[in-house]
Write an enzyme that holds these catalytic residues in place. Structure first.
Site, short mmCIF file in Angstrom:
data_model
loop_
_atom_site.label_atom_id
_atom_site.label_comp_id
_atom_site.label_asym_id
_atom_site.label_seq_id
_atom_site.Cartn_x
_atom_site.Cartn_y
_atom_site.Cartn_z
N HIS A 1 -12.76 -3.93 2.69
CA HIS A 1 -11.31 -4.16 2.85
C HIS A 1 -10.80 -3.69 4.21
CE1 HIS A 1 -6.97 -3.17 1.26
NE2 HIS A 1 -6.97 -3.65 2.49
N GLU B 1 -18.43 9.92 22.80
CA GLU B 1 -16.99 10.05 22.49
C GLU B 1 -16.73 9.98 20.98
OE1 GLU B 1 -18.12 8.61 25.11
OE2 GLU B 1 -16.94 9.54 26.70
N HIS C 1 -3.25 1.86 8.57
CA HIS C 1 -4.28 1.08 7.88
C HIS C 1 -4.43 -0.26 8.58
CE1 HIS C 1 -6.46 -1.29 5.02
NE2 HIS C 1 -5.40 -2.03 4.71
N GLU D 1 0.83 -1.22 0.00
CA GLU D 1 0.00 0.00 0.00
C GLU D 1 0.86 1.27 0.00
OE1 GLU D 1 -3.02 -0.23 -0.64
OE2 GLU D 1 -3.89 -2.02 0.28
N HIS E 1 -7.56 -3.71 9.62
CA HIS E 1 -8.72 -4.49 9.16
C HIS E 1 -9.67 -4.82 10.32
CE1 HIS E 1 -6.26 -6.29 5.48
NE2 HIS E 1 -6.41 -4.97 5.40
P1 13P Z 1 0.95 -5.53 2.98
O1 13P Z 1 1.37 -6.80 3.68
O2 13P Z 1 1.57 -5.40 1.62
O3 13P Z 1 1.18 -4.33 3.85
O4 13P Z 1 -0.61 -5.63 2.70
C1 13P Z 1 -1.53 -5.77 3.75
C2 13P Z 1 -2.80 -5.06 3.49
O5 13P Z 1 -3.57 -4.85 4.40
C3 13P Z 1 -3.11 -4.58 2.11
O6 13P Z 1 -4.14 -3.66 2.14
ZN ZN Z 2 -5.48 -3.88 3.87
#
Ligand code: 13P
Ligand code: ZN
Length: 256
Positions: A203, A162, A131, A108, A133
């Site tokens: 994602h 909050e 970033h 990314e 998940h």
């Molecule tokens: P990377 O391992 O390349 O950082 O990818 C993980 C990810 O969350 C891609 O969006």
């Molecule tokens: Zn990701």
């Protein structure tokens, strides 16, 4: 490099939260202001790696970036075995890997650098792109009616005071794009004029800010709101949520 300790701390939280399956998520932090002239001028272990798109605002800047395919739980334990320092070249068109091993940066990187570049051009002091998940927040992006920035922001704000305070600019939404692409990167920076937190449909989530702990806290607070929403639904009722007046009063009280 005290900042590396804070990156490792947050990487551990991402894993403990269950937001970082396998190599899920990535982090970049601009360390330029925290490094000595000697550190900034370090000899590269790999030089001249072309960027897909130039980052002219970031010339000479040094970032810690997590490595592609690396696991957050191991970033937490050994940040330099699972990430690297990179330095953007003087022409902004390539980068060098400085330390310690030539670990290739996250897939990314185009998004991270485009965001850092855009935010710098906008005069902001942003140092961090985080970033990750989070299961509950990604779950919300599978529900078509919630793929609307105003609607989803309103829902999450209304679950707990909050959230209105800690995520005052609400959330931007980027329709699904292939991870790691410039298309995703460009769609993301379009959201940053209005938001510091962006959801990538089906994602993940990212937050930008001056401080990595604050970025984590913003996502954590949104996740708490989503959990309140889902647990009410699972218990068989529709959560009432705070009303517009209550949300507006918070904005007044906290000068948001
Ligand atoms: P990377 O391992 O390349 O950082 O990818 C993980 C990810 O969350 C891609 O969006
Ligand atoms: Zn990701």
């Amino acid at each position: 490099m005290a900042e590396i300790g804070r990156i490792a701390e947050v990487a551990g939280y991402l894993w403990e939260k269950g937001w970082a399956e396998r190599n899920g998520g990535n982090i970049s932090v601009n360390l330029t202001d925290t490094l000595t002239p000697g550190e900034l001028a370090m000899e590269p272990v790999q030089a001249g790696i072309a960027l897909q798109e130039p980052a002219g605002e970031l010339k000479g800047d040094v970032f810690y970036v997590t490595g592609t395919g690396k696991r957050m739980r191991y970033v937490a334990q050994a940040p330099f075995a699972n990430g690297a320092l990179i330095r953007i070249a003087g022409d902004g068109a390539s980068y060098d890997i400085l330390a310690e091993k030539p670990i290739p940066p996250t897939s990314e990187l185009p998004s991270h650098l485009l965001m850092h570049n855009y935010l710098r051009a906008s005069g902001r002091q942003t140092k961090v792109v985080l970033h990750t998940h989070p299961t509950d927040l990604i779950g919300l992006t599978h529900c078509r009616p919630y793929l609307d920035s105003d609607k989803l922001t309103r829902l999450l704000w209304s679950m707990i005071p909050e959230c209105r305070i800690i995520v005052p600019k609400g959330i931007g939404i980027v329709p699904y794009e292939i991870p790691g692409t410039l298309a995703l990167a460009h769609a993301t920076i379009r959201q940053l004029s209005r938001h510091d937190v962006v959801f990538w449909e089906k994602h993940g989530i990212l937050a930008v800010g001056e401080d990595i702990i604050d970025c984590f806290d913003a996502i954590d607070t949104l996740s708490k709101s989503a959990q309140i929403f889902f647990s009410a639904r699972a218990a068989g009722y529709e959560p009432e949520g705070m009303n517009d007046r209550q949300l507006d009063d918070l904005a007044d009280a906290f000068q948001l």
